[in-house]
Design a protein around this motif. Structure first.
Motif, PDB file in Angstrom:
ATOM      1  N   UNK A  27       0.819  -1.211   0.000  1.00  8.13           N
ATOM      2  CA  UNK A  27       0.000   0.000   0.000  1.00  8.13           C
ATOM      3  C   UNK A  27       0.851   1.258   0.000  1.00  8.13           C
ATOM      4  N   UNK A  28       2.029   1.215   0.605  1.00  3.94           N
ATOM      5  CA  UNK A  28       2.911   2.385   0.603  1.00  3.94           C
ATOM      6  C   UNK A  28       3.334   2.733  -0.826  1.00  3.94           C
ATOM      7  N   UNK A  29       3.694   1.740  -1.622  1.00 10.42           N
ATOM      8  CA  UNK A  29       4.089   1.982  -3.014  1.00 10.42           C
ATOM      9  C   UNK A  29       2.917   2.512  -3.819  1.00 10.42           C
ATOM     10  N   UNK A  30       1.743   1.918  -3.618  1.00 11.21           N
ATOM     11  CA  UNK A  30       0.559   2.377  -4.341  1.00 11.21           C
ATOM     12  C   UNK A  30       0.253   3.834  -3.985  1.00 11.21           C
ATOM     13  N   UNK A  31       0.313   4.167  -2.708  1.00 15.03           N
ATOM     14  CA  UNK A  31      -0.021   5.523  -2.262  1.00 15.03           C
ATOM     15  C   UNK A  31       0.966   6.536  -2.815  1.00 15.03           C
ATOM     16  N   UNK A  32       2.249   6.218  -2.782  1.00 13.69           N
ATOM     17  CA  UNK A  32       3.249   7.129  -3.350  1.00 13.69           C
ATOM     18  C   UNK A  32       2.990   7.360  -4.834  1.00 13.69           C
ATOM     19  N   UNK A  33       2.637   6.307  -5.573  1.00 13.03           N
ATOM     20  CA  UNK A  33       2.373   6.468  -7.000  1.00 13.03           C
ATOM     21  C   UNK A  33       1.126   7.316  -7.228  1.00 13.03           C
ATOM     22  N   UNK A  34       0.093   7.111  -6.411  1.00 14.02           N
ATOM     23  CA  UNK A  34      -1.114   7.936  -6.506  1.00 14.02           C
ATOM     24  C   UNK A  34      -0.748   9.408  -6.291  1.00 14.02           C
ATOM     25  N   UNK A  35       0.009   9.701  -5.251  1.00 14.46           N
ATOM     26  CA  UNK A  35       0.370  11.082  -4.947  1.00 14.46           C
ATOM     27  C   UNK A  35       1.260  11.685  -6.034  1.00 14.46           C
ATOM     28  N   UNK A  36       2.147  10.892  -6.600  1.00  9.78           N
ATOM     29  CA  UNK A  36       2.981  11.390  -7.708  1.00  9.78           C
ATOM     30  C   UNK A  36       2.134  11.649  -8.955  1.00  9.78           C
ATOM     31  N   UNK A  37       1.126  10.820  -9.197  1.00  8.72           N
ATOM     32  CA  UNK A  37       0.223  11.066 -10.323  1.00  8.72           C
ATOM     33  C   UNK A  37      -0.574  12.344 -10.100  1.00  8.72           C
ATOM     34  N   UNK A  38      -1.012  12.575  -8.867  1.00  8.06           N
ATOM     35  CA  UNK A  38      -1.697  13.827  -8.557  1.00  8.06           C
ATOM     36  C   UNK A  38      -0.759  15.008  -8.756  1.00  8.06           C
ATOM     37  N   UNK A  39       0.490  14.867  -8.301  1.00 12.82           N
ATOM     38  CA  UNK A  39       1.478  15.939  -8.496  1.00 12.82           C
ATOM     39  C   UNK A  39       1.659  16.228  -9.988  1.00 12.82           C
ATOM     40  N   UNK A  40       1.693  15.184 -10.784  1.00 14.52           N
ATOM     41  CA  UNK A  40       1.858  15.343 -12.232  1.00 14.52           C
ATOM     42  C   UNK A  40       0.726  16.194 -12.812  1.00 14.52           C
ATOM     43  N   UNK A  41      -0.509  15.924 -12.389  1.00 17.51           N
ATOM     44  CA  UNK A  41      -1.658  16.698 -12.877  1.00 17.51           C
ATOM     45  C   UNK A  41      -1.558  18.141 -12.390  1.00 17.51           C
ATOM     46  N   UNK A  42      -1.280  18.339 -11.102  1.00 12.62           N
ATOM     47  CA  UNK A  42      -1.183  19.682 -10.554  1.00 12.62           C
ATOM     48  C   UNK A  42      -0.084  20.494 -11.234  1.00 12.62           C
ATOM     49  N   UNK A  43       1.060  19.887 -11.441  1.00 14.27           N
ATOM     50  CA  UNK A  43       2.172  20.572 -12.102  1.00 14.27           C
ATOM     51  C   UNK A  43       1.802  20.952 -13.525  1.00 14.27           C
ATOM     52  N   UNK A  44       1.144  20.066 -14.222  1.00 11.57           N
ATOM     53  CA  UNK A  44       0.747  20.312 -15.616  1.00 11.57           C
ATOM     54  C   UNK A  44      -0.133  21.558 -15.732  1.00 11.57           C
ATOM     55  N   UNK A  45      -1.002  21.777 -14.758  1.00 10.58           N
ATOM     56  CA  UNK A  45      -1.890  22.947 -14.813  1.00 10.58           C
ATOM     57  C   UNK A  45      -1.316  24.157 -14.079  1.00 10.58           C
TER      58      UNK A  45
END
Length: 127
Positions: free
Chosen positions: A46-64
């Motif tokens: 779950x730690x790996x999954x959560x980090x990937x989720x948060x990095x994907x969110x960061x990717x979206x936020x950075x893009x905008x």
């Protein structure tokens, strides 16, 4: 005015936009632990999954052109509440102390791609 945002390097796996800007607010679609290279949901601890989720969110936020410091509300969906503390710890590490958004955490029976955590955001993009 509405702006529908889809990241070119993170193809959606279903019919959705990664985010929709509505006035001063950005609504970010729930992110799973998808590998941006393959689009496959990364399963595992779950730690790996959560980090990937948060990095994907960061990717979206950075893009905008925004960041976690502008998040006003988050929703976390978990398939197993025994993972609550691990998810909390990783989630909190992406925010500045004293600037935590409002939040709801919901237990669910299942998520797309058989992931175990999904997080969506509402972000303020005004002055």
């Amino acid at each position: 005015m509405l702006e529908y945002i889809t990241l070119p390097d993170l193809p959606p796996v279903a019919p959705y936009s990664h985010a929709v800007r509505a006035g001063d607010f950005l609504f970010v679609t729930g992110q799973l632990s998808e590998d941006p290279e393959t689009g496959a949901v990364v399963l595992g601890p779950i730690a790996e999954q959560t980090r990937q989720v948060m990095e994907n969110l960061r990717r979206v936020l950075t893009y905008v052109g925004t960041g976690f410091d502008q998040v006003v509300m988050a929703r976390i969906f978990l398939t197993d509440f025994r993972d609550y503390e691990v998810v909390n710890s990783i989630y909190a590490s992406y925010f500045q102390p004293g600037r935590l958004p409002g939040r709801t955490t919901v237990g669910v029976l299942g998520l797309a791609g058989q992931g175990n955590v999904e997080i969506d955001l509402i972000v303020y993009c005004g002055d």
